[in-house]
Scaffold this motif. Structure first.
Motif, short mmCIF file in Angstrom:
data_model
loop_
_atom_site.label_atom_id
_atom_site.label_comp_id
_atom_site.label_asym_id
_atom_site.label_seq_id
_atom_site.Cartn_x
_atom_site.Cartn_y
_atom_site.Cartn_z
N GLU A 17 3.88 5.73 -5.56
CA GLU A 17 3.85 5.85 -7.02
C GLU A 17 2.77 6.82 -7.47
O GLU A 17 2.98 7.66 -8.33
N ARG A 18 1.62 6.71 -6.85
CA ARG A 18 0.49 7.51 -7.30
C ARG A 18 0.73 9.00 -7.05
O ARG A 18 0.31 9.84 -7.84
N TYR A 19 1.37 9.35 -5.91
CA TYR A 19 1.47 10.76 -5.53
C TYR A 19 2.85 11.38 -5.74
O TYR A 19 3.06 12.53 -5.38
N ALA A 20 3.79 10.64 -6.30
CA ALA A 20 5.11 11.22 -6.58
C ALA A 20 4.93 12.49 -7.41
O ALA A 20 4.04 12.52 -8.27
N PRO A 21 5.71 13.54 -7.18
CA PRO A 21 6.91 13.60 -6.35
C PRO A 21 6.64 13.84 -4.86
O PRO A 21 7.59 14.02 -4.10
N GLU A 77 0.83 -1.20 0.00
CA GLU A 77 0.00 0.00 0.00
C GLU A 77 0.87 1.26 0.00
O GLU A 77 0.58 2.24 -0.71
N LEU A 78 1.95 1.24 0.76
CA LEU A 78 2.84 2.39 0.78
C LEU A 78 3.47 2.60 -0.60
O LEU A 78 3.57 3.73 -1.09
#
Ligand SMILES: [Zn+2]
Ligand SMILES: [Zn+2]
Length: 200
Positions: free
Chosen positions: A54-58, A48-49
């Motif tokens: 990945e979804r919220y990078a950067p 999940e982390l």
């Protein structure tokens, strides 16, 4: 780089109101660059982390947990994705030794919130103490400041947000950008961060 080291999500903290995704969104809106989801006695599962990273990078997400010790204190452990931390059976002394052996980072959260300290923070100093967070009453601050001076550890500000409205209340500013847990640990241990101006 602005990072909140202490906040909660409803997925793992019964007392929290909003989801991890809502809290991340609120953190980005508040101008933060990263945060630690530090739920009560629960780590964010590794998969999940990774998905959130990945979804919220950067935007950066780091590993953390708020451990309730058997003495009734709350201690943040950063950078140590070890499920043994979720046992709820930690004494402060055992936790301190475990975190030290792993090279992770330990923060005493909201001292004096529930009780006078019954743990040996002078013999076993944490790496840092929260001086400002959503769960620290203003009148406790002089006492906490005196504690920090006595044990000679670092000071941090956190939000301890359980609600999106609290996100951004407290954070630290790292002197250089970091991506991984290990890089965050290096910066924290080197004391390469500063506190934003606070009104008190
Ligand atoms: Zn707490
Ligand atoms: Zn908390």
């Amino acid at each position: 780089m602005k990072v909140d080291l202490h906040m909660h999500t409803k997925e793992r903290s019964g007392c929290a109101v909003h989801s991890a995704e809502d809290m991340i969104q609120a953190a980005r809106d508040a101008g933060l660059d990263g945060m630690v989801i530090s739920d009560h006695d629960r780590l964010v599962a590794r998969g999940e982390l990774m998905r959130l990273r990945e979804r919220y990078a950067p935007f950066r997400l780091f590993t953390g947990i708020e451990v309730s010790t058997v003495e009734g204190e709350h201690v943040l452990v950063l950078g140590l994705p070890d499920q043994r931390l979720e046992s709820k059976a930690w004494s402060y002394a055992r936790l301190h030794a475990f975190v030290r052996a792993a090279g992770a980072f330990l923060i005493l959260a909201h001292p004096y919130r529930f009780q006078d300290l019954v743990i040996d923070v002078e013999g076993l100093p944490p790496d840092a103490v929260e001086l400002r967070s959503g769960n620290i009453r203003d009148e406790l601050r002089p006492r906490i400041r005196a504690l920090i001076e006595r044990i000679g550890c670092a000071t941090v500000y956190c939000s301890d947000a359980h609600h999106v409205d609290r996100v951004g209340y407290g954070f630290i500013e790292l002197d250089k950008p970091v991506v991984t847990d290990q890089e965050l640990l290096e910066v924290l241990k080197a004391g390469a961060f500063h506190l934003p101006p606070a009104s008190d």
